[in-house]
Design a protein around this motif. Sequence first.
Motif, PDB file in Angstrom:
ATOM      1  N   VAL A 239       1.049  -1.176   0.004  1.00 46.05           N
ATOM      2  CA  VAL A 239       0.114  -0.113   0.075  1.00 46.05           C
ATOM      3  C   VAL A 239       0.832   1.376   0.007  1.00 46.05           C
ATOM      4  CG1 VAL A 239      -1.904  -0.961   1.017  1.00 46.05           C
ATOM      5  CG2 VAL A 239      -0.357  -0.211   2.454  1.00 46.05           C
ATOM      6  N   PHE A 240       2.095   1.111   0.398  1.00 44.34           N
ATOM      7  CA  PHE A 240       2.969   2.433   0.205  1.00 44.34           C
ATOM      8  C   PHE A 240       3.608   2.538  -1.141  1.00 44.34           C
ATOM      9  CE2 PHE A 240       2.702   1.410   4.742  1.00 44.34           C
ATOM     10  CZ  PHE A 240       2.953   2.618   5.529  1.00 44.34           C
ATOM     11  N   ASN A 241       3.409   1.717  -2.117  1.00 43.03           N
ATOM     12  CA  ASN A 241       3.844   1.541  -3.395  1.00 43.03           C
ATOM     13  C   ASN A 241       2.974   2.689  -4.217  1.00 43.03           C
ATOM     14  OD1 ASN A 241       5.296   1.391  -5.887  1.00 43.03           O
ATOM     15  ND2 ASN A 241       3.875  -0.564  -6.139  1.00 43.03           N
ATOM     16  N   LYS A 242       3.330   3.770  -3.985  1.00 45.71           N
ATOM     17  CA  LYS A 242       2.514   5.008  -4.625  1.00 45.71           C
ATOM     18  C   LYS A 242       3.637   5.895  -5.459  1.00 45.71           C
ATOM     19  CE  LYS A 242      -1.651   3.215  -3.149  1.00 45.71           C
ATOM     20  NZ  LYS A 242      -0.996   2.077  -2.686  1.00 45.71           N
ATOM     21  N   HIS A 243       3.048   6.754  -6.481  1.00 38.92           N
ATOM     22  CA  HIS A 243       3.651   7.764  -6.872  1.00 38.92           C
ATOM     23  C   HIS A 243       4.202   8.844  -6.006  1.00 38.92           C
ATOM     24  CE1 HIS A 243       3.981   6.695 -10.980  1.00 38.92           C
ATOM     25  NE2 HIS A 243       2.573   6.553 -11.085  1.00 38.92           N
ATOM     26  N   ASP A 244       5.206   9.584  -6.016  1.00 39.43           N
ATOM     27  CA  ASP A 244       5.396  10.534  -4.799  1.00 39.43           C
ATOM     28  C   ASP A 244       4.957  11.854  -5.322  1.00 39.43           C
ATOM     29  OD1 ASP A 244       6.536  11.992  -2.641  1.00 39.43           O
ATOM     30  OD2 ASP A 244       8.681  11.938  -3.476  1.00 39.43           O
ATOM     31  N   ASN A 245       3.805  12.154  -5.016  1.00 35.62           N
ATOM     32  CA  ASN A 245       2.917  13.262  -5.473  1.00 35.62           C
ATOM     33  C   ASN A 245       1.993  13.979  -4.212  1.00 35.62           C
ATOM     34  OD1 ASN A 245       0.481  11.753  -5.468  1.00 35.62           O
ATOM     35  ND2 ASN A 245       0.610  11.291  -7.391  1.00 35.62           N
ATOM     36  N   TRP A 246       1.514  14.894  -4.254  1.00 30.31           N
ATOM     37  CA  TRP A 246       0.925  15.688  -3.233  1.00 30.31           C
ATOM     38  C   TRP A 246      -0.354  14.934  -2.514  1.00 30.31           C
ATOM     39  CZ3 TRP A 246      -4.052  17.238  -2.915  1.00 30.31           C
ATOM     40  CH2 TRP A 246      -4.957  16.897  -4.185  1.00 30.31           C
ATOM     41  N   PHE A 247      -0.957  14.175  -3.522  1.00 26.86           N
ATOM     42  CA  PHE A 247      -2.097  13.558  -3.008  1.00 26.86           C
ATOM     43  C   PHE A 247      -1.841  12.365  -2.238  1.00 26.86           C
ATOM     44  CE2 PHE A 247      -5.052  10.077  -3.594  1.00 26.86           C
ATOM     45  CZ  PHE A 247      -6.230  10.429  -2.992  1.00 26.86           C
ATOM     46  N   HIS A 248      -0.829  11.511  -2.729  1.00 30.80           N
ATOM     47  CA  HIS A 248      -0.309  10.416  -1.889  1.00 30.80           C
ATOM     48  C   HIS A 248       0.559  10.799  -0.800  1.00 30.80           C
ATOM     49  CE1 HIS A 248      -0.827   7.919  -5.827  1.00 30.80           C
ATOM     50  NE2 HIS A 248      -1.759   7.707  -5.004  1.00 30.80           N
ATOM     51  N   ASN A 249       1.184  12.014  -0.877  1.00 35.55           N
ATOM     52  CA  ASN A 249       1.989  12.603   0.367  1.00 35.55           C
ATOM     53  C   ASN A 249       0.959  12.782   1.473  1.00 35.55           C
ATOM     54  OD1 ASN A 249       4.392  12.061  -0.651  1.00 35.55           O
ATOM     55  ND2 ASN A 249       4.456  14.055  -1.600  1.00 35.55           N
ATOM     56  N   PHE A 250      -0.315  13.345   1.128  1.00 36.93           N
ATOM     57  CA  PHE A 250      -1.460  13.818   1.927  1.00 36.93           C
ATOM     58  C   PHE A 250      -1.893  12.382   2.711  1.00 36.93           C
ATOM     59  CE2 PHE A 250      -6.044  14.219   2.720  1.00 36.93           C
ATOM     60  CZ  PHE A 250      -6.024  15.100   3.802  1.00 36.93           C
ATOM     61  N   ILE A 251      -2.107  11.244   2.013  1.00 40.25           N
ATOM     62  CA  ILE A 251      -2.606  10.192   2.495  1.00 40.25           C
ATOM     63  C   ILE A 251      -1.485   9.664   3.451  1.00 40.25           C
ATOM     64  CG2 ILE A 251      -3.225   7.819   2.121  1.00 40.25           C
ATOM     65  CD1 ILE A 251      -5.211   9.926   1.234  1.00 40.25           C
ATOM     66  N   ARG A 252      -0.095   9.675   2.800  1.00 43.80           N
ATOM     67  CA  ARG A 252       0.978   9.103   3.755  1.00 43.80           C
ATOM     68  C   ARG A 252       1.160   9.943   5.225  1.00 43.80           C
ATOM     69  NH1 ARG A 252       3.829   9.389  -1.391  1.00 43.80           N
ATOM     70  NH2 ARG A 252       3.925   7.356  -2.299  1.00 43.80           N
ATOM     71  N   TRP A 253       0.692  11.393   4.925  1.00 47.52           N
ATOM     72  CA  TRP A 253       0.710  11.844   6.593  1.00 47.52           C
ATOM     73  C   TRP A 253      -0.396  11.346   7.513  1.00 47.52           C
ATOM     74  CZ3 TRP A 253      -2.955  14.698   9.237  1.00 47.52           C
ATOM     75  CH2 TRP A 253      -2.294  15.260  10.298  1.00 47.52           C
TER      76      TRP A 253
END
Length: 285
Positions: A239-253
Amino acid sequence: MPLGDKWEVSDPEEMTRILKKAAMYMGASSVGVCKVDSRWIYSHRFDPRTGNHTPIDDIPEGFEHALVMVHEMNYTLMRTAPTYGENAATGRGYSMMAFAASSVAHFIRDLGYKAIPCGNDTALSIPMAIDAGLGELGRNGLLITPGFGPRVRISKVFTDLPLVPDKPIEIGARKMCETCGKCAETCPGQAISLDQPTTEGPTISNNHGIYKWYINPERCFQFWVRNRGDCANCIRVCVFNKHDNWFHNFIRWQVKNLSFLDKFYLRMDGLLGYGKSIKMEEIWK
């Protein structure tokens, strides 16, 4: 610097910043520094033909720090796992390891200091990357990074250059792994544990004594042989294998700071089709 001269480092923190910037230019996707921990350095070499263990000379004195680099592997090609598209992405990752580590070592030597570039040799890369603040250890036995998940290869450079080490980080990976288990469910060799962490691994290939999820390397490699190529299903479905962009960074936070939402995000991850394998034919369209 002229041969025999050495750049005087008056500010190790500034030197660390400069070296990290050089490493990013030379091919690293993310960079950290750790103090050299002798526990992670290989002590012996094993000869499978004779079954003998031969001692390996220690890293020379004075090599107090290591620069650790992670190299992103292509997201789209990794989605073809366990086929040859993923093999290509992995191969390029290894090429970047060799190029970046040797280039950084050359940069350090040009300053008049010593450097030992390494790939998977000499020392355990994942513990060093964790010490260097580049990620957490996942259920799949891989480094889980903040920006790329486990979709990275790791290289490192031992050096006597005065540097300032980074600190380990938490990104919510361990808590998510406790809830998730997708990598174990998708592993064709059943090499990843669905049980609780333990201090004892299942085979002679494991380093026992650390409380974690142990993988079964023999089962993993046996599938590679049957597959006639390697496998990265555990990377593809993470589930952490995602593009490094603002949307996924928001989810990561939110995953890092609001772990009670982990089950919700796991459900959304499945509904949105993340982690599904795609055919190699799709790559060329």
